[in-house]
Write a protein that holds these residues in place. Structure first.
Motif, PDB file in Angstrom:
ATOM      1  N   LYS A  81      15.429  90.120  12.941  1.00  0.00           N
ATOM      2  CA  LYS A  81      14.304  90.549  13.800  1.00  0.00           C
ATOM      3  C   LYS A  81      14.668  90.442  15.275  1.00  0.00           C
ATOM      4  O   LYS A  81      14.324  91.299  16.073  1.00  0.00           O
ATOM      5  CB  LYS A  81      13.067  89.686  13.523  1.00  0.00           C
ATOM      6  CG  LYS A  81      12.343  90.082  12.261  1.00  0.00           C
ATOM      7  CD  LYS A  81      10.815  89.945  12.465  1.00  0.00           C
ATOM      8  CE  LYS A  81      10.075  90.262  11.176  1.00  0.00           C
ATOM      9  NZ  LYS A  81      10.083  89.099  10.244  1.00  0.00           N
TER      10      LYS A  81
ATOM     11  N   SER B 209      14.623  93.706  17.708  1.00  0.00           N
ATOM     12  CA  SER B 209      13.620  93.825  18.752  1.00  0.00           C
ATOM     13  C   SER B 209      14.193  93.639  20.158  1.00  0.00           C
ATOM     14  O   SER B 209      13.462  93.351  21.100  1.00  0.00           O
ATOM     15  CB  SER B 209      12.505  92.804  18.499  1.00  0.00           C
ATOM     16  OG  SER B 209      13.066  91.500  18.482  1.00  0.00           O
TER      17      SER B 209
ATOM     18  N   ALA C 228      15.579  99.450  12.314  1.00  0.00           N
ATOM     19  CA  ALA C 228      14.192  99.178  12.697  1.00  0.00           C
ATOM     20  C   ALA C 228      13.549 100.433  13.280  1.00  0.00           C
ATOM     21  O   ALA C 228      12.399 100.757  12.978  1.00  0.00           O
ATOM     22  CB  ALA C 228      14.139  98.031  13.697  1.00  0.00           C
TER      23      ALA C 228
END
Ligand SMILES: Cc1cc2nc3c(=O)[nH]c(=O)nc-3n(C[C@H](O)[C@H](O)[C@H](O)COP(=O)(O)OP(=O)(O)OC[C@H]3O[C@@H](n4cnc5c(N)ncnc54)[C@H](O)[C@@H]3O)c2cc1C
Ligand code: FES
Lengths: 456, 91
Positions: A363, A367, A430
């Motif tokens: 993650k 991000s 993502a």
């Protein structure tokens, strides 16, 4: 039978030793000037080589490996400072370059023991001078007697984070902070499996406890924000603690890393298929416990075949050499081979627990802010990768990392995606709303590392 | 980036030049150690932009420590032993 062994770390050294014991003297190719590999790298001659100081708990193993290496070197066709930059499995040829001189090496069987390197997440500001990988921070200390700074911060996750912080504190450069992105609870949950690792687990606990006892600031479950720096160095790391509070830790250097990834470009060029290992969160070449691969006559051992650590690498090197001998119908001690198989299988179980304790923070990578430089070779930013994802999305084309590479040049720089590959895949996946394994992996290309122009 | 010598810091000295300035290093140094312990600060500039760089991996993988040595051409500073009298240019 002509056997080629690539790499002189723990895996390669034990493979060569085993071949020699069975009357085969292999060609042994190593990019560095000396043997030992990453963990047991020896400093150049004028620096002291005291095993206790350099290798700590691993001093005995280091000494044993070095003496095995020194004994094997003189009996094998040892070629240091030789980069294998291409492999042709169909004609069974290796292309090498040594100090500007090109050569082709023929082989009947090849054992690739190419090891691993740090797995990195590009934090904003990571290109400043003074930011290095955790492994680099350790190399500076072990093989050059130098610290990357007087007050470094170490950031990341995994066993190396704590080990390097401990080594720096002991050597006289106490870290300004050790920041672990893994929450404490994640590690706690993995403890039952880690207990299998016995000594390895105990060492890990020792380092953490020692650092706490010596007043080194430690935080777990952190999220890095950015590294501040200027032309010639870093000044601070900004980060958020587990509760979301912002901090700024002043420092003059920063080492970062999240475990290791296999150095598997040659395995790729050899045509060995890869699979995504969800536990390691790495693409790894296919092989059985003994190191046999789907491509006949090509064997893998050590971290290059999936991260297992130095102890496992030694066993795997021995086992792969026995597999080569078995295939050539050379009599071997089958009981010894079976014992190695058992140990290798047990080692894999411990590894799973270790990976669970220090999972790759996908993650965090996915991000990263748009303006973060992902690819330090070509200066590509996260936004550039996200833009290529949109092109595919609108065109309705199956998302794929090598397409993104063609569009954006990600992974086409001089390092071939060794540094940016892991994070680029997360950013792209993502952006496309796909699991990371669905978008494939960057392919290796010859030369696996740039070769001097004069030699090309 | 400044490398700090912590161990074995009393080896015989060797003298190099970086972009016309003298650098005093020690036998057994890599070129990267010689330059960054000697106060160079950085080794090159990014090919795409003006950022300064000083290597990252120290193991010959990132290719971000290229410097030019007269007589040798472009080399990775982390994988090249420093030699007495080397004339080095950034990038
Ligand atoms: C920077 C770093 C620091 C580490 N520190 C520790 C530590 O302190 N403690 C610990 O337990 N583990 C550590 N590890 C992990 C440990 O090094 C490995 O688990 C272990 O060394 C694996 O052994 P190996 O033989 O598979 O590979 P390695 O020891 O990595 O050896 C591989 C060898 O192959 C050579 N090679 C690779 N590709 C080519 C090519 N194309 N041509 C020619 N030669 C090639 C390399 O130069 C290298 O010498 C570290 C890893 C890294 C990357
Ligand atoms: S510092 Fe990475 S190649 Fe030299």
């Amino acid at each position: 039978m002509k056997v080629a062994v690539i790499g002189a770390g723990p895996a390669g050294t034990r493979a060569v030793e085993t071949l020699l014991a069975h009357g085969i003297s292999p060609v042994w190719l190593e990019e560095s000037a000396d043997g030992g590999g990453r963990i047991y790298q020896r400093p150049p001659a004028p620096l002291a080589r005291d095993h206790r100081t350099l290798y700590g708990f691993e001093a005995k193993r280091a000494a044993a490996l070095h003496s095995a290496f020194d004994a094997a070197r003189s009996r094998a066709d040892w070629r240091p400072q030789t980069l294998v930059w291409h492999i042709r499995p169909s004609t069974r040829q290796l292309h090498t370059v040594s100090q500007g001189q090109q050569a082709v090496v023929d082989y009947h069987a090849a054992i690739l023991c190419t090891g691993a390197m740090d797995r990195v997440i590009p934090i904003p500001g990571w290109t400043h001078p003074g930011v290095t990988s955790l492994g680099a921070a350790q190399i500076a200390l072990k093989s050059q007697g130098c610290a990357i700074g007087q007050r470094p911060v170490f950031l990341g996750s995994g066993p190396l984070l704590w080990l390097v912080a401990y080594q720096y504190a002991k050597a006289g450069a106490p870290p300004a902070a050790v920041l672990d992105t893994t929450p404490f609870a994640t590690k706690l949950a993995a403890t039952p499996g880690l207990l299998r690792g016995g000594a390895t687990f105990a060492k890990g606990l020792f380092y953490i406890t020692w650092l706490r006892a010596h007043g080194i600031p430690i935080a777990e479950g952190v999220s890095p924000i950015a590294i501040d720096g200027a032309e010639d160095g870093v000044t601070a790391l900004r980060w958020r603690d587990a509760a979301g509070r912002e901090h700024r830790t002043e420092c003059d250097a920063l080492g970062l890393g999240w475990g290791l990834r296999p150095e598997a470009q040659l395995a790729d060029l050899a045509g060995i298929p890869f699979r995504f290992d969800a536990v390691q969160h790495n693409w790894i070449p296919e092989r059985d416990l003994a190191g046999r691969t789907p491509v006949a006559h090509h064997y893998l051992a050590g971290d290059g075949a999936g991260i297992g650590g130095a102890e496992m690498a030694e066993l795997a090197g021995r086992r792969a050499a026995l597999a080569v001998l078995q295939n050539a119908r050379t009599p071997i001690d089958t009981a010894a081979a079976a014992a190695l198989d058992r140990k290798l299988a047990a080692g894999q179980k411990f590894r799973v627990a270790l990976e669970r304790a220090f999972p790759f923070p996908a993650k965090l990578a996915a991000s990263l802010p748009d303006d973060t430089i992902l690819c330090r070779c070509e200066g590509l930013r996260a936004a550039d990768i996200r833009a290529t994802a949109m092109v595919d999305y609108h065109a309705g084309v199956a998302p794929e990392l090598n397409r993104a590479k063609a569009f954006s040049r990600a992974g086409m720089g001089r390092c071939q995606g060794r540094l940016c590959g892991a994070a680029t895949a997360e950013v792209l996946a993502a952006a496309l709303g796909q699991p990371v394994e669905a978008i494939g992996r960057l392919r290796g290309q010859p030369p696996v590392k740039p070769i001097p122009i004069a030699a090309a | 980036m400044k490398l700090h010598r912590l161990r074995d810091a009393a080896r015989p000295a060797i003298a190099l030049q970086l972009d016309g300035q003298g650098i005093v290093a020690q036998q057994g140094d890599t070129l990267l150690t010689a330059l960054l312990a000697g106060g160079a600060g950085h080794l090159r500039r990014s090919d795409f932009g003006d950022e300064s760089r000083a290597g990252f991996c120290l193991m010959g993988a990132c290719q971000d420590c290229w410097v030019t040595v007269e007589g040798l051409g472009r080399v990775r500073a982390c994988a090249t032993p420093a030699g007495p009298g080397m004339v080095v240019h950034r990038g």
